[in-house]
Design a protein around this motif. Structure first.
Motif, PDB file in Angstrom:
ATOM      1  N   GLN A   1     -50.371 -42.679   3.842  1.00  0.00           N
ATOM      2  CA  GLN A   1     -49.741 -42.726   2.523  1.00  0.00           C
ATOM      3  C   GLN A   1     -48.972 -41.452   2.190  1.00  0.00           C
ATOM      4  O   GLN A   1     -48.078 -41.459   1.343  1.00  0.00           O
ATOM      5  N   PHE A   2     -49.295 -40.350   2.855  1.00  0.00           N
ATOM      6  CA  PHE A   2     -48.703 -39.075   2.480  1.00  0.00           C
ATOM      7  C   PHE A   2     -47.371 -38.845   3.192  1.00  0.00           C
ATOM      8  O   PHE A   2     -47.307 -38.899   4.426  1.00  0.00           O
ATOM      9  N   PRO A   3     -46.310 -38.585   2.448  1.00  0.00           N
ATOM     10  CA  PRO A   3     -45.031 -38.220   3.093  1.00  0.00           C
ATOM     11  C   PRO A   3     -45.169 -36.872   3.785  1.00  0.00           C
ATOM     12  O   PRO A   3     -45.801 -35.951   3.257  1.00  0.00           O
ATOM     13  N   LEU A   4     -44.566 -36.756   4.972  1.00  0.00           N
ATOM     14  CA  LEU A   4     -44.740 -35.556   5.793  1.00  0.00           C
ATOM     15  C   LEU A   4     -43.429 -34.799   5.942  1.00  0.00           C
ATOM     16  O   LEU A   4     -42.341 -35.372   5.863  1.00  0.00           O
ATOM     17  N   ASP A   5     -43.555 -33.495   6.182  1.00  0.00           N
ATOM     18  CA  ASP A   5     -42.381 -32.695   6.468  1.00  0.00           C
ATOM     19  C   ASP A   5     -42.112 -32.714   7.974  1.00  0.00           C
ATOM     20  O   ASP A   5     -42.762 -33.442   8.732  1.00  0.00           O
ATOM     21  N   GLU A   6     -41.175 -31.897   8.429  1.00  0.00           N
ATOM     22  CA  GLU A   6     -40.812 -31.903   9.847  1.00  0.00           C
ATOM     23  C   GLU A   6     -41.944 -31.429  10.739  1.00  0.00           C
ATOM     24  O   GLU A   6     -41.995 -31.759  11.928  1.00  0.00           O
ATOM     25  N   ALA A   7     -42.868 -30.649  10.169  1.00  0.00           N
ATOM     26  CA  ALA A   7     -44.000 -30.146  10.953  1.00  0.00           C
ATOM     27  C   ALA A   7     -45.175 -31.114  10.949  1.00  0.00           C
ATOM     28  O   ALA A   7     -46.233 -30.826  11.523  1.00  0.00           O
ATOM     29  N   GLY A   8     -45.007 -32.273  10.311  1.00  0.00           N
ATOM     30  CA  GLY A   8     -46.079 -33.243  10.268  1.00  0.00           C
ATOM     31  C   GLY A   8     -47.141 -32.951   9.230  1.00  0.00           C
ATOM     32  O   GLY A   8     -48.266 -33.469   9.320  1.00  0.00           O
ATOM     33  N   LYS A   9     -46.792 -32.124   8.247  1.00  0.00           N
ATOM     34  CA  LYS A   9     -47.726 -31.771   7.180  1.00  0.00           C
ATOM     35  C   LYS A   9     -47.323 -32.465   5.883  1.00  0.00           C
ATOM     36  O   LYS A   9     -46.123 -32.665   5.621  1.00  0.00           O
ATOM     37  N   PRO A  10     -48.274 -32.848   5.053  1.00  0.00           N
ATOM     38  CA  PRO A  10     -47.935 -33.440   3.756  1.00  0.00           C
ATOM     39  C   PRO A  10     -47.101 -32.482   2.914  1.00  0.00           C
ATOM     40  O   PRO A  10     -47.212 -31.255   3.042  1.00  0.00           O
ATOM     41  N   LEU A  11     -46.271 -33.028   2.028  1.00  0.00           N
ATOM     42  CA  LEU A  11     -45.370 -32.211   1.216  1.00  0.00           C
ATOM     43  C   LEU A  11     -46.095 -31.452   0.113  1.00  0.00           C
ATOM     44  O   LEU A  11     -45.548 -30.505  -0.451  1.00  0.00           O
ATOM     45  N   GLY A  12     -47.287 -31.853  -0.200  1.00  0.00           N
ATOM     46  CA  GLY A  12     -48.073 -31.178  -1.233  1.00  0.00           C
ATOM     47  C   GLY A  12     -49.542 -31.297  -0.919  1.00  0.00           C
ATOM     48  O   GLY A  12     -49.942 -31.910   0.086  1.00  0.00           O
ATOM     49  N   PRO A  13     -50.415 -30.718  -1.759  1.00  0.00           N
ATOM     50  CA  PRO A  13     -51.857 -30.852  -1.559  1.00  0.00           C
ATOM     51  C   PRO A  13     -52.255 -32.324  -1.488  1.00  0.00           C
ATOM     52  O   PRO A  13     -51.902 -33.112  -2.363  1.00  0.00           O
ATOM     53  N   SER A  14     -52.979 -32.701  -0.433  1.00  0.00           N
ATOM     54  CA  SER A  14     -53.280 -34.112  -0.189  1.00  0.00           C
ATOM     55  C   SER A  14     -54.784 -34.318  -0.026  1.00  0.00           C
ATOM     56  O   SER A  14     -55.443 -33.583   0.706  1.00  0.00           O
ATOM     57  N   THR A  15     -55.268 -35.332  -0.712  1.00  0.00           N
ATOM     58  CA  THR A  15     -56.710 -35.586  -0.750  1.00  0.00           C
ATOM     59  C   THR A  15     -56.988 -37.075  -0.604  1.00  0.00           C
ATOM     60  O   THR A  15     -56.261 -37.906  -1.150  1.00  0.00           O
ATOM     61  N   VAL A  16     -58.048 -37.385   0.132  1.00  0.00           N
ATOM     62  CA  VAL A  16     -58.549 -38.753   0.229  1.00  0.00           C
ATOM     63  C   VAL A  16     -59.963 -38.773  -0.343  1.00  0.00           C
ATOM     64  O   VAL A  16     -60.783 -37.909  -0.025  1.00  0.00           O
TER      65      VAL A  16
END
Length: 310
Positions: free
Chosen positions: A174-189
């Motif tokens: 569900q989390f959109p990722l940047d070019e490094a494969g990291k979420p664009l903001g703090p992400s929690t499940v």
């Protein structure tokens, strides 16, 4: 709390001198004491044991102290909504959720608690809803429309099997990722389950994906703990506490065991106050200036009232 102009705090050293001068002049009952404090002469006509005779002067000193602290431009860390934050509510809808050891049922208790979680999130936080049984599905993708999430939580229905790993993997997607494969903001499940994985990918395999992305996973085990003998004879009644705890610990999250509806509500409410917020440094001199003015006004009111009494 820290200060942008801490050197001005040295002015607080003047306050003990003012206290000493106040006490000296009260003892002498001289009219010159009015120069330092609002009409202190009035207090001399009262018994020395009456604490109220010093109330106006005490408020006056407190106002001066607050004013000095405000001049030092204090900064404090306060929680502010984080509009970049994203949280996925992941809920087990396997058939075991119809059990009534959590009243009125596990599923109904989970729905109510999850809705409470959404309601305490800051308005700008993005929320998604994922459900899983034998397969996982995205019920609501990340959205700031909390009303839609609340509505869809209420519509969840039961299905067969329990695929915790699939639910976690669907949540990470569900989390959109940047070019490094990291979420664009703090992400929690926030993942809730009342059973053991019996279908699909193993949960601990997906944990490595969560760690690589930097996603924090909080887990909740729902249901009453039972002995191994109880689980063998009625395996749909027990949840896999060991796996849920391992998922949370590996990703920097918290694990909660919810053996009652109230414990479940408390877990979701605690998480709701921690997710979607970020600590922000902000200057609070304005607040202290307001309090100083209010305290000074109170000291003048008290002094005038005492004057009328005397």
């Amino acid at each position: 709390m820290d200060f942008q102009a801490p050197q001005l705090l040295l002015l607080l050293l003047v306050l003990p001198i003012l206290v000493w001068e106040y006490r000296r002049r009260i003892a002498k009952a001289t009219s010159s004491a009015y120069v330092l404090f609002p009409d202190p002469k009035q207090f001399t006509s009262l018994p020395r044991s009456a604490w109220k005779r010093h109330l106006g002067a005490g408020l006056y000193l407190l106002a001066l102290a607050l004013g000095v602290v405000a001049l030092a431009r204090p900064q404090a860390s306060v929680l502010m909504p984080d509009n970049l934050a994203g949280v996925v509510l992941t809920i087990d809808i396997s058939l075991s959720m119809r059990a009534t050891d959590i009243e009125p049922s596990r599923l109904d208790a989970a729905k109510t608690a999850a809705q409470t979680f959404v309601k305490v999130l800051p308005p700008g936080a993005k929320v998604a809803l994922v459900s899983f049984a034998g397969y996982a599905s995205t019920v609501v993708p990340l959205t700031a429309d909390h009303a839609r999430v609340l509505e869809q939580i209420e519509s969840l229905e039961l299905a067969r099997r329990t695929a915790i790993g699939e639910g976690l993997r669907e949540s990470l997607s569900q989390f959109p990722l940047d070019e490094a494969g990291k979420p664009l903001g703090p992400s929690t499940v926030v993942l809730l389950s009342d059973g053991r994985n019996n279908w699909g990918v193993e949960p601990l395999e997906v944990v490595e994906e969560a760690k690589a992305m930097g996603v924090v996973v909080h887990t909740i085990g729902l249901g009453r703990r039972q002995s191994e003998e109880d689980w063998t004879s009625n395996n749909w009644m027990a949840f896999d506490e060991e796996t849920l705890r391992a998922i949370a610990e590996a990703t920097g999250g918290e694990y909660y065991a919810a053996e009652s509806a109230q414990a479940l509500m408390d877990a979701y409410r605690k998480l709701g106050k921690a997710v979607g917020w970020k600590p922000t440094r902000t200057e609070v001199s304005g607040l202290l200036t307001f309090l100083a003015g209010l305290t000074l006004a109170s000291s003048l009111v008290v002094s005038n009232l005492r004057r009328k009494v005397v």
